[in-house]
Design an enzyme around this catalytic site. Sequence first.
Site, short mmCIF file in Angstrom:
data_model
loop_
_atom_site.label_atom_id
_atom_site.label_comp_id
_atom_site.label_asym_id
_atom_site.label_seq_id
_atom_site.Cartn_x
_atom_site.Cartn_y
_atom_site.Cartn_z
N PRO A 81 0.85 -1.62 0.28
CA PRO A 81 -0.37 0.02 -0.10
C PRO A 81 1.07 0.82 -0.12
CG PRO A 81 -0.77 -1.39 1.40
CD PRO A 81 0.16 -2.12 1.38
N GLU B 293 3.71 -8.36 8.37
CA GLU B 293 3.74 -7.15 8.02
C GLU B 293 4.55 -6.25 6.93
OE1 GLU B 293 1.52 -5.16 10.32
OE2 GLU B 293 1.86 -7.57 11.50
N ARG C 122 -1.86 -9.69 -20.54
CA ARG C 122 -3.06 -9.39 -21.92
C ARG C 122 -2.85 -8.56 -22.70
NH1 ARG C 122 -6.14 -5.81 -21.25
NH2 ARG C 122 -8.41 -5.87 -22.47
N ASP D 110 -10.09 -1.14 -25.17
CA ASP D 110 -10.40 -0.98 -23.73
C ASP D 110 -10.65 0.27 -23.04
OD1 ASP D 110 -9.70 -3.64 -23.73
OD2 ASP D 110 -7.67 -3.28 -23.26
N1 4HQ Z 1 -0.58 -5.70 0.89
N2 4HQ Z 1 -1.52 -3.05 -3.34
C1 4HQ Z 1 0.49 -5.65 3.09
C2 4HQ Z 1 -1.44 -4.70 0.06
C3 4HQ Z 1 -1.62 -4.87 -1.26
C4 4HQ Z 1 -1.98 -3.64 -1.74
C5 4HQ Z 1 0.71 -6.45 0.46
C6 4HQ Z 1 -0.36 -6.12 1.97
C7 4HQ Z 1 2.19 -6.31 1.42
C8 4HQ Z 1 2.61 -6.66 3.67
N3 4HQ Z 1 -0.19 -4.84 -2.27
N4 4HQ Z 1 1.73 -6.58 2.40
N5 4HQ Z 1 -3.17 -2.71 -1.35
O1 4HQ Z 1 -2.70 -4.53 1.07
O2 4HQ Z 1 -0.59 -3.98 -3.16
#
Ligand code: 4HQ
Length: 255
Positions: free
Chosen positions: A89, A116, A154, A169
Amino acid sequence: MRIDVVTLFPDFMRQCASVGVVGRAQQRELLQVETWNPRDFATDNYRTVDGRTCGGGPGMVMLIQPLRDALKAVREAAPEPVHVVYLSPQGARLTQGRVEALAKMPRIALLCGRYEGVDERLLAHEVDEELSIGDYVLSGGELGAAVIIDAVGRLQDGALNDAQSAQQDSFSDGLLDCPHYAKPVHDTLGDVPEVLLSGDHAAIRRWRLKQSLGRTWLRRPDLLAQRALDAESRALLDEFRREHAQQTRHDDTAH
Ligand code: 4HQ
């Protein structure tokens, strides 16, 4: 292109890449998806891949060593340089523009974190780009990696047939898609718009562009603000807005 996925859930990732357009792209050898399990690179009897976070508190962090060794194996598996992506995130938001850039690379690796996340030092030294698929929290990077594999897969030359052409698209030109209809022409749920039955291809193209512009204006004005409209598009959007205002007035007075 080749996509290497570093994940504690390799079976899940292979399953994700085995269906539909992307599965077919793999069968046609337009796309190669390989998985690497950090657990296979752990060196202790318990095959440990995570450790307690320094500084205390709850939660575990993925250890440097198994991931570093997995990425070393990824790099050594083929001669082309690998663009390493970490899903989190904290990353930049994934957009169709970023998808198109990734799709042109000969090799990418997708690093999927659990717990984590991954020790920051590994990210600093081994990762080229951090990407997020949206502002919400997942339990791991695998679904983000699956999103990238699908969106990138794709776009490989020959993955889509003519009817599916990436040119048509939503987002290929920064607009939302127009509505689509199939037979029956008349149904209790409503009728297919007449212009689509007219055989007038110029009129149909204009109608579709107008609908795309109109829906983008209604639903995603942020996308319209990002792009300059040509004279035809401005005229079509004006028409849509007038009709929409008319429609709204009509709805208000209907009893
Ligand atoms: N995570 N976009 C936490 C995500 C995430 C997102 C992936 C949660 C990595 C450690 N990954 N882990 N939003 O929420 O890609």
